[in-house]
Structure formats: C-alpha cells, structure tokens
Design a protein around this motif. Structure first.
Motif, mmCIF file in Angstrom:
data_model
loop_
_atom_site.group_PDB
_atom_site.id
_atom_site.type_symbol
_atom_site.label_atom_id
_atom_site.label_comp_id
_atom_site.label_asym_id
_atom_site.label_seq_id
_atom_site.Cartn_x
_atom_site.Cartn_y
_atom_site.Cartn_z
ATOM 1 N N ILE A 1 6.068 1.513 10.900
ATOM 2 C CA ILE A 1 4.651 1.056 11.069
ATOM 3 C C ILE A 1 4.250 0.272 9.832
ATOM 4 O O ILE A 1 4.587 0.651 8.731
ATOM 5 C CB ILE A 1 3.625 2.083 11.187
ATOM 6 N N TYR B 1 1.421 -1.953 7.809
ATOM 7 C CA TYR B 1 -0.148 -2.057 7.685
ATOM 8 C C TYR B 1 -0.282 -2.462 6.199
ATOM 9 O O TYR B 1 0.556 -2.389 5.370
ATOM 10 C CB TYR B 1 -0.728 -0.676 8.028
ATOM 11 N N GLN B 2 -1.827 -2.680 5.845
ATOM 12 C CA GLN B 2 -2.123 -3.223 4.640
ATOM 13 C C GLN B 2 -3.385 -2.082 4.032
ATOM 14 O O GLN B 2 -4.000 -1.519 4.576
ATOM 15 C CB GLN B 2 -2.863 -4.605 4.749
ATOM 16 N N ARG C 1 -0.364 7.826 10.064
ATOM 17 C CA ARG C 1 0.859 7.148 10.944
ATOM 18 C C ARG C 1 1.772 8.268 11.525
ATOM 19 O O ARG C 1 2.130 7.820 12.545
ATOM 20 C CB ARG C 1 1.252 6.179 10.083
ATOM 21 N N ASN D 1 0.929 -4.915 1.178
ATOM 22 C CA ASN D 1 1.495 -4.634 2.532
ATOM 23 C C ASN D 1 2.489 -3.540 2.489
ATOM 24 O O ASN D 1 3.536 -3.639 1.750
ATOM 25 C CB ASN D 1 2.336 -6.060 2.862
#
Ligand code: SF4
Ligand code: SF4
Length: 256
Positions: free
Chosen positions: A31, A33-34, A58, A100
């Motif tokens: 996954i 994501y930021q 997550r 990120n």
C-alpha cells in the motif's frame, strides 16, 4: 503433491513448471500512501506512534479485505511475517515534511500448502473458486492488470518474447522463451527475497527504522527542522550540587 497439471482450463504451465507459486510465497500486500509532518521533526516518539498506527491500520485493512467468498468467509492471513517500510520520496516545504511511503507486508497465506499449492484453487477443490478477487496464483497470459490471474512475471516475460496466441497453453518449452521467463522469475524472486530479508518481524521495528531513515534525511537536508524536546529540562538541583549563587559551595551549605 497435488496434481495441478490435471487442470487444463485456468492455469498457466509457467506457474507449474517454472515459478512454483512465487506470488503466494510470501504473498505481498503493498500500500502506498503519504504522511505529512507539520512543524519540523519534533517529538519523534509521537511521530513513531503515528507511523505505527498507520502501519497497523493498513495491515488490518488487508487482513479484513482478503477473505474467501464463502458464507461465512474465512480470512487468508493473520499477521504479516515481515514488514518493510520504504520512504520513496521526501519533500520539505517550509517546516512541513511530506513523505511518500510504501508499506510492504509479507503474509503467509493460510491456504498455501507446504508444497506451495493453493489448497482452495479451483483445480484443487473441483472447480468452485472461493478465492478472493485478484488472487494471483496460477496466472494467465490473457489476464490484464487487476483481473484475476494477472501476473507481473508472466507479463514481463511476455513483453520480451513473442507470445503464443491466447489462450496460453503451450508452457515455456522453447529455449529462448524459457530463458526469458526464467529471467523474469529470477528477478521477481530476488526482489521478493531482498525485501523479505531486510524486513522487520514487528511493526514497531519497521516504524522505528523508518523514522530513523527520515531523521537521517532531514539531518542531511534541513538540519534546522530537527529539534526534539530536550530531556530532563525541569530536573531540580540536588543538595550536593554547586549552589546557583556561584559561591562554589554545595547548595546544602549555602542557599540550601
Ligand atoms: S501467477 Fe505468476 S507469480 Fe504466481 S506462480 Fe504463476 S508465474 Fe509465478
Ligand atoms: S488463496 Fe490461494 S491464490 Fe490466494 S494467496 Fe492463498 S494460496 Fe495464493
């Protein structure tokens, strides 16, 4: 071992002859994501906790999502065997840090047998597919990204060979095709092993290492943005400490 070669409809012989279940052993949940950190890199312990909550969240989402399509459903995974957290890109704007992240979780599927067979694959259970959508095991040259049976290895190899007409039945018998498919499989295997070996067995370990990496980056690129709260700033002087008046005597013998 279960005879998968008896299935003629839905598996690719590449899987059986060359790859042997690479996609499920381990099964990687990935996954991207930021994360945004305001006000510079202060209060590192809080930041670590925040990162850890993000990892746990997550991980939970993957475990909840990957279940069989039965009633009631059965989960494919428990906790990951390894956690690998990668800061793919860090940007600093003023005192805000944007990171990120790629979270990679190496799961051991509860339906993968010792001899690397999916024990609920249709060829094993007789045609009824109760695997979650997008389970990749036993890929097909026809499957497109995000379809069941899609496999990066097969498609990487197919991009470098002249693919046979679909449906793909021939396996990788030709010398040149075989070596290209094996090269794609080897690449997949080495990437998987690298991340697995470098991964952490606990989410805490992964969060800690990630924050240290981010800290190192900020130290090199914007050292002014690191100012953790100093420890023990409010400690009171002891009776044997030098007196604050500057007399050189101990507090207990001066202003104590
Ligand atoms: S689907 Fe791809 S990764 Fe999985 S066994 Fe087949 S070739 Fe290997
Ligand atoms: S259910 Fe089967 S195809 Fe899906 S991850 Fe597990 S072993 Fe692989």
């Amino acid at each position: 071992m279960t005879d998968l070669s008896s299935n003629t409809s839905s598996f690719s012989s590449i899987c059986i002859e060359h790859c042997k279940g690479r996609c499920c052993d381990p099964w990687w949940g990935i996954i991207a994501y930021q994360v945004r950190k305001e006000g510079g890199l202060t209060r590192l312990n809080n930041f670590k906790e925040e990162i850890l909550r993000g990892i746990r969240d997550r991980e939970r989402r993957i475990v909840e999502r990957y279940v069989t399509s039965e009633t009631p459903p059965r989960p494919l995974f428990k906790s990951p065997e390894k956690y690998s957290m990668i800061a793919e890109n860090i940007k600093i704007s003023g005192t805000t840090i944007f990171i990120n992240l790629r979270a990679m979780f190496a799961f051991r599927c509860l339906f993968l047998s010792e001899d690397k067979v999916c024990t609920i694959h249709p060829s094993v259970i007789g045609g009824s597919d109760i695997r979650p959508e997008h389970c990749g095991y036993l890929g097909s040259l026809d499957a497109k990204p995000n379809e069941k049976g899609y496999c990066r290895i097969i498609h990487t190899a197919a991009g470098t060979i002249t693919p046979p007409s679909p449906p793909y039945k021939g396996g990788a018998k030709g010398g040149d095709e075989t070596s290209k498919i094996n090269a794609a499989i080897d690449m997949e295997r080495s990437i998987s092993e690298k991340y697995y070996n470098e991964g952490y067995t606990s989410a805490e370990g992964a969060a800690e290492a990630l924050v240290e990496n981010i800290k190192g980056y900020v130290e090199r690129n914007a050292p002014g943005l690191i100012s953790d709260v100093p420890k023990e700033t409010t400690k009171s002087p002891g009776r044997n400490d030098p007196c604050y008046c500057g007399s050189g005597k101990k507090i207990k013998k001066c202003h104590g």
